[in-house]
Design a protein around this motif. Structure first.
Motif, PDB file in Angstrom:
ATOM      1  N   SER A   1      -1.500   3.789  -1.906  1.00 31.65           N
ATOM      2  CA  SER A   1      -2.530   3.338  -2.839  1.00 31.65           C
ATOM      3  C   SER A   1      -3.656   4.348  -2.995  1.00 31.65           C
ATOM      4  O   SER A   1      -4.452   4.235  -3.926  1.00 31.65           O
ATOM      5  CB  SER A   1      -3.094   1.990  -2.387  1.00 31.65           C
ATOM      6  N   ASP A   2      -3.725   5.347  -2.106  1.00 34.31           N
ATOM      7  CA  ASP A   2      -4.721   6.416  -2.246  1.00 34.31           C
ATOM      8  C   ASP A   2      -4.221   7.551  -3.124  1.00 34.31           C
ATOM      9  O   ASP A   2      -4.941   8.516  -3.359  1.00 34.31           O
ATOM     10  CB  ASP A   2      -5.091   6.978  -0.878  1.00 34.31           C
TER      11      ASP A   2
ATOM     12  N   SER B   1       5.551   7.036  -9.725  1.00 35.41           N
ATOM     13  CA  SER B   1       4.255   6.567 -10.206  1.00 35.41           C
ATOM     14  C   SER B   1       4.204   5.052 -10.047  1.00 35.41           C
ATOM     15  O   SER B   1       5.230   4.404  -9.836  1.00 35.41           O
ATOM     16  CB  SER B   1       4.024   6.970 -11.662  1.00 35.41           C
ATOM     17  N   ARG B   2       3.017   4.507 -10.145  1.00 32.80           N
ATOM     18  CA  ARG B   2       2.876   3.064 -10.023  1.00 32.80           C
ATOM     19  C   ARG B   2       1.844   2.556 -11.010  1.00 32.80           C
ATOM     20  O   ARG B   2       0.858   3.239 -11.273  1.00 32.80           O
ATOM     21  CB  ARG B   2       2.522   2.668  -8.594  1.00 32.80           C
ATOM     22  N   ASP B   3       2.097   1.393 -11.542  1.00 29.96           N
ATOM     23  CA  ASP B   3       1.159   0.718 -12.422  1.00 29.96           C
ATOM     24  C   ASP B   3       0.735  -0.547 -11.689  1.00 29.96           C
ATOM     25  O   ASP B   3       1.438  -1.558 -11.734  1.00 29.96           O
ATOM     26  CB  ASP B   3       1.831   0.395 -13.754  1.00 29.96           C
ATOM     27  N   ASP B   4      -0.383  -0.477 -11.015  1.00 30.04           N
ATOM     28  CA  ASP B   4      -0.818  -1.603 -10.209  1.00 30.04           C
ATOM     29  C   ASP B   4      -1.225  -2.805 -11.067  1.00 30.04           C
ATOM     30  O   ASP B   4      -1.195  -3.942 -10.602  1.00 30.04           O
ATOM     31  CB  ASP B   4      -1.970  -1.188  -9.291  1.00 30.04           C
ATOM     32  N   ALA B   5      -1.598  -2.576 -12.300  1.00 29.72           N
ATOM     33  CA  ALA B   5      -1.960  -3.691 -13.180  1.00 29.72           C
ATOM     34  C   ALA B   5      -0.738  -4.534 -13.518  1.00 29.72           C
ATOM     35  O   ALA B   5      -0.839  -5.742 -13.742  1.00 29.72           O
ATOM     36  CB  ALA B   5      -2.606  -3.169 -14.452  1.00 29.72           C
ATOM     37  N   LYS B   6       0.434  -3.874 -13.556  1.00 30.55           N
ATOM     38  CA  LYS B   6       1.671  -4.574 -13.888  1.00 30.55           C
ATOM     39  C   LYS B   6       2.554  -4.817 -12.662  1.00 30.55           C
ATOM     40  O   LYS B   6       3.626  -5.394 -12.781  1.00 30.55           O
ATOM     41  CB  LYS B   6       2.466  -3.765 -14.916  1.00 30.55           C
ATOM     42  N   ASN B   7       2.116  -4.354 -11.495  1.00 33.77           N
ATOM     43  CA  ASN B   7       2.919  -4.484 -10.273  1.00 33.77           C
ATOM     44  C   ASN B   7       4.285  -3.816 -10.427  1.00 33.77           C
ATOM     45  O   ASN B   7       5.327  -4.400 -10.113  1.00 33.77           O
ATOM     46  CB  ASN B   7       3.113  -5.963  -9.880  1.00 33.77           C
ATOM     47  N   ILE B   8       4.309  -2.608 -10.943  1.00 34.39           N
ATOM     48  CA  ILE B   8       5.567  -1.896 -11.158  1.00 34.39           C
ATOM     49  C   ILE B   8       5.487  -0.506 -10.542  1.00 34.39           C
ATOM     50  O   ILE B   8       4.481   0.196 -10.697  1.00 34.39           O
ATOM     51  CB  ILE B   8       5.915  -1.778 -12.651  1.00 34.39           C
TER      52      ILE B   8
ATOM     53  N   LEU C   1       0.821  -1.202   0.000  1.00 36.58           N
ATOM     54  CA  LEU C   1       0.000   0.000   0.000  1.00 36.58           C
ATOM     55  C   LEU C   1       0.853   1.248   0.000  1.00 36.58           C
ATOM     56  O   LEU C   1       0.514   2.252  -0.610  1.00 36.58           O
ATOM     57  CB  LEU C   1      -0.937  -0.016   1.213  1.00 36.58           C
ATOM     58  N   CYS C   2       1.964   1.220   0.711  1.00 36.85           N
ATOM     59  CA  CYS C   2       2.888   2.350   0.774  1.00 36.85           C
ATOM     60  C   CYS C   2       4.222   1.887   0.204  1.00 36.85           C
ATOM     61  O   CYS C   2       4.856   0.968   0.735  1.00 36.85           O
ATOM     62  CB  CYS C   2       3.037   2.823   2.225  1.00 36.85           C
ATOM     63  N   MET C   3       4.649   2.521  -0.877  1.00 37.93           N
ATOM     64  CA  MET C   3       5.881   2.130  -1.550  1.00 37.93           C
ATOM     65  C   MET C   3       6.669   3.370  -1.912  1.00 37.93           C
ATOM     66  O   MET C   3       6.125   4.475  -1.952  1.00 37.93           O
ATOM     67  CB  MET C   3       5.580   1.329  -2.812  1.00 37.93           C
ATOM     68  N   GLY C   4       7.949   3.163  -2.214  1.00 38.69           N
ATOM     69  CA  GLY C   4       8.743   4.325  -2.601  1.00 38.69           C
ATOM     70  C   GLY C   4      10.181   3.984  -2.883  1.00 38.69           C
ATOM     71  O   GLY C   4      10.520   2.828  -3.151  1.00 38.69           O
ATOM     72  N   TRP C   5      11.009   5.005  -2.836  1.00 38.04           N
ATOM     73  CA  TRP C   5      12.424   4.885  -3.159  1.00 38.04           C
ATOM     74  C   TRP C   5      13.274   5.596  -2.112  1.00 38.04           C
ATOM     75  O   TRP C   5      12.879   6.623  -1.565  1.00 38.04           O
ATOM     76  CB  TRP C   5      12.703   5.521  -4.523  1.00 38.04           C
ATOM     77  N   PHE C   6      14.434   5.026  -1.880  1.00 35.04           N
ATOM     78  CA  PHE C   6      15.444   5.706  -1.089  1.00 35.04           C
ATOM     79  C   PHE C   6      16.792   5.486  -1.759  1.00 35.04           C
ATOM     80  O   PHE C   6      16.913   4.675  -2.677  1.00 35.04           O
ATOM     81  CB  PHE C   6      15.445   5.218   0.367  1.00 35.04           C
ATOM     82  N   ARG C   7      17.803   6.201  -1.308  1.00 33.47           N
ATOM     83  CA  ARG C   7      19.110   6.051  -1.927  1.00 33.47           C
ATOM     84  C   ARG C   7      20.205   6.035  -0.873  1.00 33.47           C
ATOM     85  O   ARG C   7      20.032   6.538   0.238  1.00 33.47           O
ATOM     86  CB  ARG C   7      19.354   7.166  -2.952  1.00 33.47           C
ATOM     87  N   ARG C   8      21.319   5.468  -1.264  1.00 32.89           N
ATOM     88  CA  ARG C   8      22.476   5.356  -0.368  1.00 32.89           C
ATOM     89  C   ARG C   8      23.736   5.740  -1.116  1.00 32.89           C
ATOM     90  O   ARG C   8      23.933   5.336  -2.265  1.00 32.89           O
ATOM     91  CB  ARG C   8      22.633   3.922   0.126  1.00 32.89           C
ATOM     92  N   THR C   9      24.569   6.500  -0.446  1.00 33.04           N
ATOM     93  CA  THR C   9      25.892   6.834  -0.944  1.00 33.04           C
ATOM     94  C   THR C   9      26.887   6.366   0.095  1.00 33.04           C
ATOM     95  O   THR C   9      26.646   6.540   1.290  1.00 33.04           O
ATOM     96  CB  THR C   9      26.022   8.358  -1.136  1.00 33.04           C
ATOM     97  N   PRO C  10      28.009   5.765  -0.314  1.00 34.45           N
ATOM     98  CA  PRO C  10      28.998   5.279   0.665  1.00 34.45           C
ATOM     99  C   PRO C  10      29.375   6.358   1.661  1.00 34.45           C
ATOM    100  O   PRO C  10      29.665   7.500   1.287  1.00 34.45           O
ATOM    101  CB  PRO C  10      30.187   4.885  -0.213  1.00 34.45           C
ATOM    102  N   GLY C  11      29.335   6.005   2.922  1.00 36.86           N
ATOM    103  CA  GLY C  11      29.721   6.933   3.967  1.00 36.86           C
ATOM    104  C   GLY C  11      28.615   7.843   4.440  1.00 36.86           C
ATOM    105  O   GLY C  11      28.824   8.668   5.334  1.00 36.86           O
ATOM    106  N   LYS C  12      27.426   7.717   3.850  1.00 34.60           N
ATOM    107  CA  LYS C  12      26.296   8.562   4.246  1.00 34.60           C
ATOM    108  C   LYS C  12      25.131   7.709   4.716  1.00 34.60           C
ATOM    109  O   LYS C  12      25.007   6.546   4.362  1.00 34.60           O
ATOM    110  CB  LYS C  12      25.857   9.446   3.084  1.00 34.60           C
TER     111      LYS C  12
END
Length: 122
Positions: free
Chosen positions: A52-53, A69-76, A31-42
């Protein structure tokens, strides 16, 4: 739940990339999805999250340049990244099962995460 990211690569400053995250199966944790990032040393840095709302939150560092964005029909789940900067260079991870979009876009905490895809901006 398995999450597999793709779409990373090397681009020049000002360029664009679109990351994709394929989700093996949608569950209540999706229901809740997203992105995060990592840089060495941080510390890990939240990038964005959406639920989903349709509620969406972005970190200040990417607001106006990145779009989730999300395409729930394709699970992406997608992350369109425009006007990339050298400071965007990082390993980018897709995640699901976050508490709120606001929290996840800030702290990048998710219950399930993928293996990551590298983005390099020069």
């Amino acid at each position: 739940v398995q999450l597999v990211e793709s779409g990373g690569g090397s681009v020049q400053t000002g360029g664009s990339l679109r990351l994709s995250c394929s989700v093996s199966v949608y569950t209540d944790n999706s229901l809740c999805m997203g992105w995060f990032r990592r840089t060495p040393g941080k510390e890990r840095e939240g990038v964005t999250a959406m639920d989903s709302d349709g509620n969406i939150s972005y970190s200040d560092s990417v607001k106006g340049r990145f779009t989730v964005s999300r395409d729930d029909a394709k699970n992406i789940l997608y992350l369109q990244m425009n006007n990339l900067r050298p400071e965007d260079t990082a390993m980018y991870y897709c995640g699901s099962d976050c508490n709120t979009v606001q929290a996840a876009s800030h702290d990048g905490i998710f219950g399930y995460v993928g293996q990551g895809t590298q983005v390099t901006v020069s």
